[in-house]
Design a protein around this motif. Structure first.
Motif, PDB file in Angstrom:
ATOM      1  N   PRO A  40      14.319 -10.789 -12.695  1.00 55.84           N
ATOM      2  CA  PRO A  40      13.372 -10.699 -11.580  1.00 55.84           C
ATOM      3  C   PRO A  40      13.927  -9.855 -10.440  1.00 55.84           C
ATOM      4  CG  PRO A  40      13.593 -12.968 -12.329  1.00 55.84           C
ATOM      5  CD  PRO A  40      14.623 -12.169 -13.066  1.00 55.84           C
ATOM      6  N   HIS A  41      13.075  -8.979  -9.929  1.00 54.77           N
ATOM      7  CA  HIS A  41      13.498  -8.091  -8.840  1.00 54.77           C
ATOM      8  C   HIS A  41      12.262  -7.521  -8.157  1.00 54.77           C
ATOM      9  CE1 HIS A  41      12.573  -5.259 -12.087  1.00 54.77           C
ATOM     10  NE2 HIS A  41      12.330  -4.373 -11.134  1.00 54.77           N
ATOM     11  N   THR A  42      12.467  -6.931  -7.006  1.00 58.65           N
ATOM     12  CA  THR A  42      11.419  -6.116  -6.390  1.00 58.65           C
ATOM     13  C   THR A  42      11.929  -4.675  -6.422  1.00 58.65           C
ATOM     14  OG1 THR A  42      12.364  -6.367  -4.167  1.00 58.65           O
ATOM     15  CG2 THR A  42      10.692  -7.982  -4.826  1.00 58.65           C
ATOM     16  N   ASP A  43      11.004  -3.711  -6.456  1.00 58.96           N
ATOM     17  CA  ASP A  43      11.417  -2.309  -6.430  1.00 58.96           C
ATOM     18  C   ASP A  43      11.670  -1.923  -4.966  1.00 58.96           C
ATOM     19  OD1 ASP A  43      11.048  -2.344  -9.144  1.00 58.96           O
ATOM     20  OD2 ASP A  43       9.118  -1.292  -9.101  1.00 58.96           O
ATOM     21  N   SER A  44      12.648  -1.062  -4.761  1.00 59.68           N
ATOM     22  CA  SER A  44      13.096  -0.818  -3.373  1.00 59.68           C
ATOM     23  C   SER A  44      12.233   0.169  -2.590  1.00 59.68           C
ATOM     24  CB  SER A  44      14.516  -0.270  -3.382  1.00 59.68           C
ATOM     25  OG  SER A  44      15.360  -1.159  -4.040  1.00 59.68           O
ATOM     26  N   TYR A  67       7.457  -9.153  -6.902  1.00 62.50           N
ATOM     27  CA  TYR A  67       8.604  -9.720  -7.613  1.00 62.50           C
ATOM     28  C   TYR A  67       8.203  -9.729  -9.090  1.00 62.50           C
ATOM     29  CZ  TYR A  67      12.545 -13.040  -7.995  1.00 62.50           C
ATOM     30  OH  TYR A  67      13.727 -13.664  -8.288  1.00 62.50           O
ATOM     31  N   HIS A  68       8.945  -9.021  -9.925  1.00 58.74           N
ATOM     32  CA  HIS A  68       8.545  -8.906 -11.332  1.00 58.74           C
ATOM     33  C   HIS A  68       9.745  -8.931 -12.259  1.00 58.74           C
ATOM     34  CE1 HIS A  68       9.159  -4.835  -9.706  1.00 58.74           C
ATOM     35  NE2 HIS A  68       9.384  -4.398 -10.935  1.00 58.74           N
ATOM     36  N   ARG A  69       9.468  -9.120 -13.545  1.00 59.01           N
ATOM     37  CA  ARG A  69      10.533  -9.176 -14.548  1.00 59.01           C
ATOM     38  C   ARG A  69       9.965  -8.736 -15.887  1.00 59.01           C
ATOM     39  NH1 ARG A  69      10.937 -15.694 -16.009  1.00 59.01           N
ATOM     40  NH2 ARG A  69       8.945 -15.779 -17.117  1.00 59.01           N
TER      41      ARG A  69
HETATM   42 FE   LIG Z   1      10.808  -2.891 -11.255  1.00 56.80          FE
END
Ligand SMILES: [Fe+2]
Ligand SMILES: C=C1C[C@]23C[C@@]1(O)CC[C@H]2[C@@]12CCC[C@@](C)(C(=O)O1)[C@H]2[C@@H]3C(=O)O
Ligand SMILES: O=C(O)CCC(=O)C(=O)O
Length: 348
Positions: free
Chosen positions: A229-233, A286-288
């Motif tokens: 899981p992360h967000t793109d910057s 927030y995606h994975r």
């Molecule tokens: Fe991404």
């Protein structure tokens, strides 16, 4: 001289174990290094009724549709985007060919510890104790140096296709950015409207990165993670996914919602910088990615942002800005140290 996007990553040196992917071809069981625990919330089937909106770029009410999608999801599928299907297919074919090379050849184009481009695992890897079922290839501008390392005698077609795709993505991203700014009602009611867009130097020029992602078939997908899981910057991301599920986004109160591929559509998602300029009106997504036992997933992500020395702040129409201004260069450094907490650190 202005700092390029790849130079902005130079201070964030990574260890080789956080750069070199697994040799997926030689693995038949999930290695301990790639086993995630159930508290990582791997299993989460959500109702099918929830789905990301599909927006026609040429629809008369596109601004309104984009506004609703950005507020609710921070994401939408885009159709009639003007990117030739054949070009998208060609990029996907090149990605398949690249990731299909033997590991020892791919390692010739390995991202260097202080570099930003080339073959390797996701940059966010050091924040997780387990490794991801994923390999990536990052391009910023010309791919020629790394392409020569992979294919000394036949690198040109790969480079031409990647150049062409980046050029087209950049102009599509600019169109989408203008639509999003309109959706933010930068131009609403007050005389300042166009002035705000036109006076923001960061919107004239841009920096971009192209990321080819590969998620090979996984022997035990329920215990593995494709992309954590992360967000793109950056401001926004434009994503093509092959016909293989895996992408999920997190919705407060609902949980993980699948984003299955829609044929011919590109996925557009808001990144951290858009969250800042929208004064938190639009969420950063927030995606994975979850892996698949029988299908190899590929995705192509284009990240669009302003020059690294431009200042990002909530648009001036927001009288109570909830974030302090930051340059992209500073934000990249904050994110490499604090991941999602970087945004919180900028809160007023
Ligand atoms: Fe991404
Ligand atoms: C411009 C960039 C965005 C990105 C870091 C990068 O330098 C190129 C790779 C991008 C990527 C792709 C996978 C997920 C992600 C979080 C990562 O680790 O590398 C994103 C980065 C990002 O948005 O911060
Ligand atoms: O493969 C995907 O769908 C997601 C890729 C992604 O999140 C990324 O490259 O940042």
């Amino acid at each position: 001289m202005a700092t390029s996007l790849s130079e902005a990553y130079r201070d964030t040196t990574l260890q080789l174990k956080h750069i070199i992917p697994l040799d997926f071809d030689s693995i038949h069981d999930l290695p301990e290094s790639h086993v995630w625990t159930t508290k990582d919330n791997l299993l989460s089937e959500k109702p099918d009724v929830l789905s990301i909106p599909v927006i026609d770029l040429n629809a008369l009410n596109a601004t309104e549709l984009v506004r609703n999608a950005c507020q609710k999801w921070g994401m939408f599928h885009l159709i009639n985007h003007g990117i030739p299907l054949r070009l998208v297919e060609e990029v996907e074919e090149h990605a398949r060919r690249l990731f299909g090379l033997p590991l020892e050849r791919k390692l010739k184009a390995l991202r260097s510890p202080s570099g930003a481009t080339g073959y390797g695992v996701a940059r966010i890897s050091p924040f997780f104790s387990k490794l991801m079922w994923h390999e990536g290839f990052t391009i910023m501008g010309s791919a020629v140096d790394h392409a020569k390392e992979l294919w000394p005698d036949e690198y040109e077609e790969f480079c031409d296709t990647m150049d062409n795709y980046q050029k087209k993505m950049k102009s599509l991203a600019y169109k989408i950015l203008l639509l999003i700014l309109k959706a933010l009602e930068v131009d609403d009611k007050n005389q300042n409207q166009d002035q705000e867009i036109n006076c923001t130097p960061s919107f004239y020029q841009s920096e971009g990165a192209l990321q080819l992602n590969s998620y090979p078939c996984c022997p035990n997908p329920n215990r593995a993670v494709g992309l954590a899981p992360h967000t793109d910057s950056l401001l926004l991301t434009i994503l093509h996914q092959n016909d293989t599920n895996g992408l999920q986004i997190f919705q407060e109160g609902t949980g993980w919602v699948p984003v299955p591929p829609v044929s011919g559509a590109l996925v557009v998602n808001m990144g951290d910088l858009m969250h800042i300029i929208s004064n938190a009106h639009f969420p950063t997504v927030y995606h994975r990615v979850v892996p698949n036992e029988t299908r190899h997933r590929f995705s192509i992500a284009y990240f669009y942002g302003p020059p690294t020395d431009s200042i990002i702040a909530p648009l001036s129409k927001f009288q109570i800005p909830c974030f302090r201004p930051v340059t992209l260069k500073e934000y990249i450094s904050l994110k490499s140290k604090h991941l999602e907490k970087a945004l919180t650190l900028l809160r007023n």
